[in-house]
Scaffold this motif. Structure first.
Motif, mmCIF file in Angstrom:
data_model
loop_
_atom_site.group_PDB
_atom_site.id
_atom_site.type_symbol
_atom_site.label_atom_id
_atom_site.label_comp_id
_atom_site.label_asym_id
_atom_site.label_seq_id
_atom_site.Cartn_x
_atom_site.Cartn_y
_atom_site.Cartn_z
ATOM 1 N N SER A 156 3.202 -3.596 -6.132
ATOM 2 C CA SER A 156 4.159 -4.644 -5.788
ATOM 3 C C SER A 156 3.645 -6.038 -6.129
ATOM 4 C CB SER A 156 4.525 -4.570 -4.304
ATOM 5 O OG SER A 156 3.371 -4.730 -3.489
ATOM 6 N N THR A 157 2.326 -6.216 -6.181
ATOM 7 C CA THR A 157 1.740 -7.538 -6.441
ATOM 8 C C THR A 157 1.566 -7.832 -7.925
ATOM 9 O OG1 THR A 157 0.525 -7.459 -4.345
ATOM 10 C CG2 THR A 157 -0.247 -9.031 -5.985
ATOM 11 N N GLU A 160 5.621 -6.337 -11.059
ATOM 12 C CA GLU A 160 6.895 -7.038 -11.214
ATOM 13 C C GLU A 160 6.649 -8.532 -11.457
ATOM 14 O OE1 GLU A 160 11.351 -6.634 -9.398
ATOM 15 O OE2 GLU A 160 9.665 -6.343 -8.034
ATOM 16 N N ASP A 161 7.443 -9.116 -12.360
ATOM 17 C CA ASP A 161 7.332 -10.546 -12.712
ATOM 18 C C ASP A 161 5.949 -10.891 -13.261
ATOM 19 O OD1 ASP A 161 9.960 -11.033 -11.821
ATOM 20 O OD2 ASP A 161 9.262 -11.266 -9.760
ATOM 21 N N ASN A 162 5.341 -9.948 -13.945
ATOM 22 C CA ASN A 162 4.039 -10.151 -14.579
ATOM 23 C C ASN A 162 4.277 -10.306 -16.083
ATOM 24 O OD1 ASN A 162 1.572 -9.707 -15.945
ATOM 25 N ND2 ASN A 162 0.759 -8.522 -14.250
ATOM 26 N N ASP A 163 4.125 -11.520 -16.586
ATOM 27 C CA ASP A 163 4.483 -11.798 -17.982
ATOM 28 C C ASP A 163 3.682 -10.968 -18.978
ATOM 29 O OD1 ASP A 163 6.358 -13.622 -17.165
ATOM 30 O OD2 ASP A 163 5.075 -15.369 -17.417
ATOM 31 N N GLU A 166 4.786 -7.327 -18.876
ATOM 32 C CA GLU A 166 6.082 -7.153 -19.525
ATOM 33 C C GLU A 166 5.959 -7.218 -21.043
ATOM 34 O OE1 GLU A 166 8.880 -9.916 -17.946
ATOM 35 O OE2 GLU A 166 8.816 -9.075 -15.914
ATOM 36 N N ASP A 178 13.994 -4.018 -19.306
ATOM 37 C CA ASP A 178 14.956 -4.157 -18.209
ATOM 38 C C ASP A 178 14.775 -3.097 -17.127
ATOM 39 O OD1 ASP A 178 16.156 -6.375 -19.290
ATOM 40 O OD2 ASP A 178 17.731 -5.252 -20.311
ATOM 41 N N SER A 181 11.624 -3.183 -12.934
ATOM 42 C CA SER A 181 11.855 -3.315 -11.491
ATOM 43 C C SER A 181 12.331 -2.001 -10.882
ATOM 44 C CB SER A 181 12.870 -4.424 -11.227
ATOM 45 O OG SER A 181 13.089 -4.583 -9.840
ATOM 46 N N TYR A 282 24.934 -9.386 -14.315
ATOM 47 C CA TYR A 282 23.579 -9.435 -14.873
ATOM 48 C C TYR A 282 23.537 -9.314 -16.393
ATOM 49 C CZ TYR A 282 22.062 -8.906 -10.055
ATOM 50 O OH TYR A 282 21.855 -9.111 -8.709
#
Length: 330
Positions: A156-157, A160-163, A166, A178, A181, A282
């Motif tokens: 969770s840390t 996600e939202d880790n450039d 990704e 896409d 998540s 979205y």
């Protein structure tokens, strides 16, 4: 297992690709949709296995330290709480996960730089330091829960939202960007089911059941076969707008929605509308959800009057339109 929401999204994307590319082979397009769904499931498996790859980096660091000519006390007696984590051991020893990863050819081969960077980020994180510095609980259930929490905290840390994560996934597969998540959530959920009495990891199947597999195949095929007719329905209720100027993704979302409304008598109208209006938020323009909702509202009323929407089963004839009852706009 992949949700109906994700299957709808995959269908919409595949329809969009089909029409934008000028593809003329239904069979080839169906194979591409199937490959996209398969890749999502592959990513789910890889998310579960990821912590084992990170743990292997930690083991290598310990081995290097102990092999030094002049090892320090810390090198000789390292804190092994992370590498001895029982939840990680269950994941690494899971025959169910190993079999699934072999079957779907899933793995982190060639991504050592990514794994090492994730390890470095993990060891610098406060949750990891607390875990390593705290004494393991005496109660075995509490100890197992602490081990499980470390694994879910890592996912969770750092995922996600880790450039950089990704970017790495995008290079590995164009299908994944896409899906991070959703697949991450499935992986955390699967690991969350583990307890000290679990015989093996309860890996979810790709589809909940055969109905879901048949659903996505039928939705895509029927949308393509009947697209001229269903685009005509949309055109009928967009006469104040130039059909060619409507956002193409809006057309595709409405095409898929109308296909589901007409072709799937056991899916409630409200469910179909809720799902595709949500997708439009979205995957299309900022005003698309209002526009799509308004057009589908009119299409549903007309199709019901024409007898083209016939729902079966208790509670399935409600055509109430959800949310955003505003006048549609282009």
């Amino acid at each position: 297992m992949l949700s109906r929401r994700l299957l709808r999204i995959k269908t919409v994307k595949s329809l969009y690709s089909y029409f934008q590319s000028g593809e003329d082979s239904l069979i080839r397009s169906e194979k591409e949709l199937s490959a996209s769904i398969r890749k999502s499931y592959e990513l789910y498996l890889m998310m579960i296995a990821l912590i084992g790859e990170v743990a292997e980096v930690a083991r290598e660091r310990i081995a290097i330290g102990q092999a030094k000519l002049m090892p320090t006390e810390e090198d000789l007696h390292p804190n092994r709480r992370f590498v001895d984590n029982r939840v990680i051991a269950r994941i690494e020893e899971s025959t169910t996960l190993a079999d699934a990863m072999t079957r779907y050819k899933a793995g982190w081969q060639g991504q050592q730089a990514l794994i090492k960077r994730l390890y470095q980020d993990m060891v610098a994180a406060p949750y990891y330091k607390r875990y390593m510095e705290a004494a393991a609980p005496a109660d075995s259930r509490e100890a197992f829960a602490a081990d499980r929490r470390l694994v879910t905290d890592f996912l969770s840390t750092h995922i996600e939202d880790n450039d950089y994560f990704e970017e790495a996934l995008e290079e590995m597969s164009m299908f994944w960007i896409d899906d991070i998540s959703y697949c991450l959530g499935l992986a955390i959920r699967t690991i969350g089911f583990l307890n000290e009495n679990s015989a093996d990891l309860d890996v979810m199947p790709m589809y909940k059941n055969e109905d879901d597999k048949e659903y996505v195949e039928t939705l895509f095929r029927k949308a393509l076969v009947s697209h001229e007719e269903y685009f005509g329905y949309i055109d009928k209720f967009t006469q104040n707008w130039d059909f060619d100027r409507i956002a193409f993704m809006d057309k595709i979302i409405m095409l898929a929605a109308i296909t589901e409304l007409v072709q799937f008598p056991t899916i409630p109208v409200k469910v179909t509308l809720d799902e595709f209006i949500e997708i439009s938020k979205y995957y299309s323009t900022p005003g698309s959800s209002v526009f799509v909702n308004g057009i589908l509202d009119r299409v549903v009323v007309w199709l019901t009057e024409e007898g083209k929407i016939a729902k079966t089963g208790r509670g399935l004839i409600d055509t109430t339109i959800p949310k955003e009852k505003n006048t549609p706009h282009a």
